[in-house]
Motif scaffolding. Structure first.
Motif, PDB file in Angstrom:
ATOM      1  N   MET A   1      38.634  46.187  44.666  1.00 31.15           N
ATOM      2  CA  MET A   1      39.181  45.435  45.805  1.00 31.15           C
ATOM      3  C   MET A   1      40.626  45.872  46.053  1.00 31.15           C
ATOM      4  O   MET A   1      41.415  45.964  45.124  1.00 31.15           O
ATOM      5  CB  MET A   1      39.110  43.932  45.506  1.00 31.15           C
ATOM      6  CG  MET A   1      39.451  43.059  46.691  1.00 31.15           C
ATOM      7  SD  MET A   1      39.232  41.296  46.296  1.00 31.15           S
ATOM      8  CE  MET A   1      37.450  41.178  46.271  1.00 31.15           C
TER       9      MET A   1
ATOM     10  N   LYS B   1      34.405  33.048  44.678  1.00 27.85           N
ATOM     11  CA  LYS B   1      34.006  34.470  44.716  1.00 27.85           C
ATOM     12  C   LYS B   1      34.739  35.242  45.814  1.00 27.85           C
ATOM     13  O   LYS B   1      34.621  36.466  45.899  1.00 27.85           O
ATOM     14  CB  LYS B   1      32.485  34.581  44.938  1.00 27.85           C
ATOM     15  CG  LYS B   1      31.641  33.734  43.988  1.00 27.85           C
ATOM     16  CD  LYS B   1      31.899  34.056  42.519  1.00 27.85           C
ATOM     17  CE  LYS B   1      30.999  33.285  41.571  1.00 27.85           C
ATOM     18  NZ  LYS B   1      31.294  31.853  41.476  1.00 27.85           N
TER      19      LYS B   1
ATOM     20  N   ASP C   1      41.299  36.554  47.091  1.00 24.71           N
ATOM     21  CA  ASP C   1      41.998  37.824  47.324  1.00 24.71           C
ATOM     22  C   ASP C   1      42.756  38.245  46.068  1.00 24.71           C
ATOM     23  O   ASP C   1      42.775  39.423  45.725  1.00 24.71           O
ATOM     24  CB  ASP C   1      42.991  37.681  48.487  1.00 24.71           C
ATOM     25  CG  ASP C   1      42.284  37.369  49.792  1.00 24.71           C
ATOM     26  OD1 ASP C   1      41.258  38.018  50.068  1.00 24.71           O
ATOM     27  OD2 ASP C   1      42.737  36.476  50.527  1.00 24.71           O
TER      28      ASP C   1
ATOM     29  N   TYR D   1      36.082  38.274  36.815  1.00 30.94           N
ATOM     30  CA  TYR D   1      36.894  38.897  37.874  1.00 30.94           C
ATOM     31  C   TYR D   1      37.280  40.332  37.514  1.00 30.94           C
ATOM     32  O   TYR D   1      37.259  41.225  38.366  1.00 30.94           O
ATOM     33  CB  TYR D   1      38.152  38.064  38.135  1.00 30.94           C
ATOM     34  CG  TYR D   1      37.894  36.769  38.864  1.00 30.94           C
ATOM     35  CD1 TYR D   1      37.376  36.763  40.154  1.00 30.94           C
ATOM     36  CD2 TYR D   1      38.171  35.539  38.270  1.00 30.94           C
ATOM     37  CE1 TYR D   1      37.141  35.573  40.834  1.00 30.94           C
ATOM     38  CE2 TYR D   1      37.941  34.349  38.943  1.00 30.94           C
ATOM     39  CZ  TYR D   1      37.416  34.368  40.223  1.00 30.94           C
ATOM     40  OH  TYR D   1      37.186  33.194  40.896  1.00 30.94           O
TER      41      TYR D   1
ATOM     42  N   TYR E   1      38.065  42.671  41.090  1.00 33.20           N
ATOM     43  CA  TYR E   1      38.992  41.843  41.864  1.00 33.20           C
ATOM     44  C   TYR E   1      40.438  42.255  41.548  1.00 33.20           C
ATOM     45  O   TYR E   1      40.714  42.884  40.522  1.00 33.20           O
ATOM     46  CB  TYR E   1      38.819  40.358  41.512  1.00 33.20           C
ATOM     47  CG  TYR E   1      37.598  39.695  42.118  1.00 33.20           C
ATOM     48  CD1 TYR E   1      37.715  38.868  43.229  1.00 33.20           C
ATOM     49  CD2 TYR E   1      36.327  39.883  41.566  1.00 33.20           C
ATOM     50  CE1 TYR E   1      36.604  38.234  43.772  1.00 33.20           C
ATOM     51  CE2 TYR E   1      35.204  39.266  42.113  1.00 33.20           C
ATOM     52  CZ  TYR E   1      35.353  38.442  43.220  1.00 33.20           C
ATOM     53  OH  TYR E   1      34.254  37.825  43.761  1.00 33.20           O
TER      54      TYR E   1
END
Length: 460
Positions: A1, A68, A71, A89, A94
């Motif tokens: 991410m 879920k 950010d 995570y 993430y």
């Protein structure tokens, strides 16, 4: 991410949201209109306050409860390695950040006043933030304690100035970029992280080097000669070899009146309404910062006089003739020395009982002799079991390790239930009403949960 700029965030999730530094960050994002939620292992007055402010908190390590669509996921180093949510995570890519990394991003473009030190930093940070807020100068404040004036550890401002408690644990403070750096103490601590006293001192020297070009270092006189900067002032309680110090100190109704002698001016008749000579010294550091920002001296004096202190920093719980009850966060031998000195100066005739909860097995092991020496100075000492925080037990290390090294009268070792029973019965029946008594609770664990119960028992 992909990591986002703070301005593009929609949702931030905190693992360990009830921590004092974590909750300040949670409040910061919440104040910006970003959706904030979090996990902590136990409900506390601070997590309850967050929930009342509209920040959901849950208390089970359960990935079904974890959002879920976060950010950013922010965590504290105190979270255990096997934490299910944190690993969920991390394994799924993430953006997972330590608290210090988030503070670094928030403060990259602001004017930063960063306060570091193995003790004294929470009070000094809160004092500086209060002087800037009360005088109308303005600041964003990220505090390591609850400011009694505002009952919070964070506030925001339109002004791009941040006052930040710079935490040395886990070397977090080396991510900050100060315009003004204040260093209050460089004593050995967190040896589980640093290993040696020399490594602690080197980290603080590295922190001083984080100053922006033209920045100002304000350090306590006599500490850390390796802490250097092109612009440097030193402060002291009352040593006139320093650039800033207090003169003509007078004890006045549980507080102090003094003259603040500064590099460019003298502010006379400053009134500080809190106990402990160490807090006069902390306030000298805060006044020095405010003066360097050209805040008017009458505004500084008014702000000092209105300062109500920090929760659990020489906090008066009961303050009446014949009985004083003080609660303090002190958990290092130097902090306990300052606390006991402050009490003995303000209440020289009264008998002093100290209830101490050691914090961490490693700290108890490393400083058992130092704890024993300083705690021998009170009339009566009660030791609670060690609060483990993030640590597993160390064989042979219990509270009696301190007791074994003490000279003179042996302390009593009690459970929490035994302590409450002792306060309600033996202490209340036998306390000296002619000369008065001071009772102190001290420690960084969960001893604060007993304060209300002890207060009720004493008042009844």
């Amino acid at each position: 991410m992909q990591e986002k700029e703070t301005g593009a965030l929609r949702k931030v999730y905190f693992i360990g949201i009830g921590g004092i530094g974590m909750s300040a960050l949670a409040r910061y994002f919440h104040s910006k209109g970003i959706a904030v939620s979090g996990y902590d292992k136990t409900e506390t007055p601070l997590t309850k306050a967050l929930e009342q402010e509209g920040i959901p908190v849950h208390y089970e390590d359960d990935i079904n409860e974890a959002p879920k669509d976060a950010d950013w996921v922010v965590y504290t180093p105190a979270v255990p390695k096997n934490h299910k949510e944190l690993n969920f995570y991390k394994e799924r890519g993430y953006t997972v950040l330590k608290r210090s990394e988030v503070l670094q991003q928030i403060t990259e473009s602001s004017f930063n006043i960063c306060v570091a030190g193995t003790h004294g930093k929470t009070t000094t940070t809160t004092m500086i933030a209060h002087l800037l807020r009360d005088s109308g100068y303005g600041c964003n404040a990220f505090l390591g304690g609850i400011a009694a004036n505002y009952n919070t550890n964070f506030w925001g401002s339109e002004k791009e100035v941040c006052v930040i408690e710079a935490d040395e644990y886990d070397r977090s403070f080396l991510r900050l970029s100060p315009d003004i750096a204040v260093v209050t103490a460089v004593d050995p601590d967190h040896l589980d992280i640093y290993g040696t006293e020399e490594n602690v001192r080197r980290a603080f020297a590295d922190f001083a080097q984080r100053l922006k070009p033209g920045g100002l270092l304000i350090r306590k006189l006599g500490i850390g000669k390796e802490l250097k900067a092109e612009r440097m002032w030193q402060y002291s309680l009352q040593n006139d070899q320093a650039n800033a110090y207090a003169a003509n100190i007078k004890i006045e109704d549980g507080g102090y009146r003094f003259d603040a002698v500064l590099p460019s001016q003298i502010i006379d008749g400053v009134r500080l309404n809190m106990g402990g000579m160490h807090n006069v010294e902390n306030m000298i550091a805060a006044i020095t910062v405010a003066s360097s920002l050209n805040i008017d001296q009458d505004k500084i004096k008014a702000a000092v006089a209105s300062f109500k202190g920090v929760k659990r920093r020489f906090e008066y719980i009961i303050r009446r003739k014949g009985l004083v009850f003080i609660d303090d966060y002190a958990h290092h031998p130097e902090e306990l020395k300052a606390l006991i000195n402050g009490v003995k100066t303000l209440f020289p005739q009264e008998k002093c009982t100290l209830i101490f909860q050691p914090h961490l097995y490693s700290r108890t092991k490393d400083f058992a002799q130092e704890f024993a020496a300083v705690l021998s100075r009170v009339d009566k000492l009660i030791l609670l079991p060690i609060y483990p925080a993030r640590e597993q037990p160390i064989p042979g290390i219990e509270s009696n390790r301190i007791a074994e090294k003490m000279d003179g009268g042996a302390p009593e070792i009690m459970t929490k239930d035994e302590l409450l029973d002792w306060v309600g019965n033996e202490f209340s029946e036998k306390r000296n009403r002619a000369f008065g008594e001071v009772i102190i609770t001290a420690g960084a664990g969960d001893i604060d949960k007993l304060v209300g119960l002890i207060k009720s028992s004493l008042e009844n």
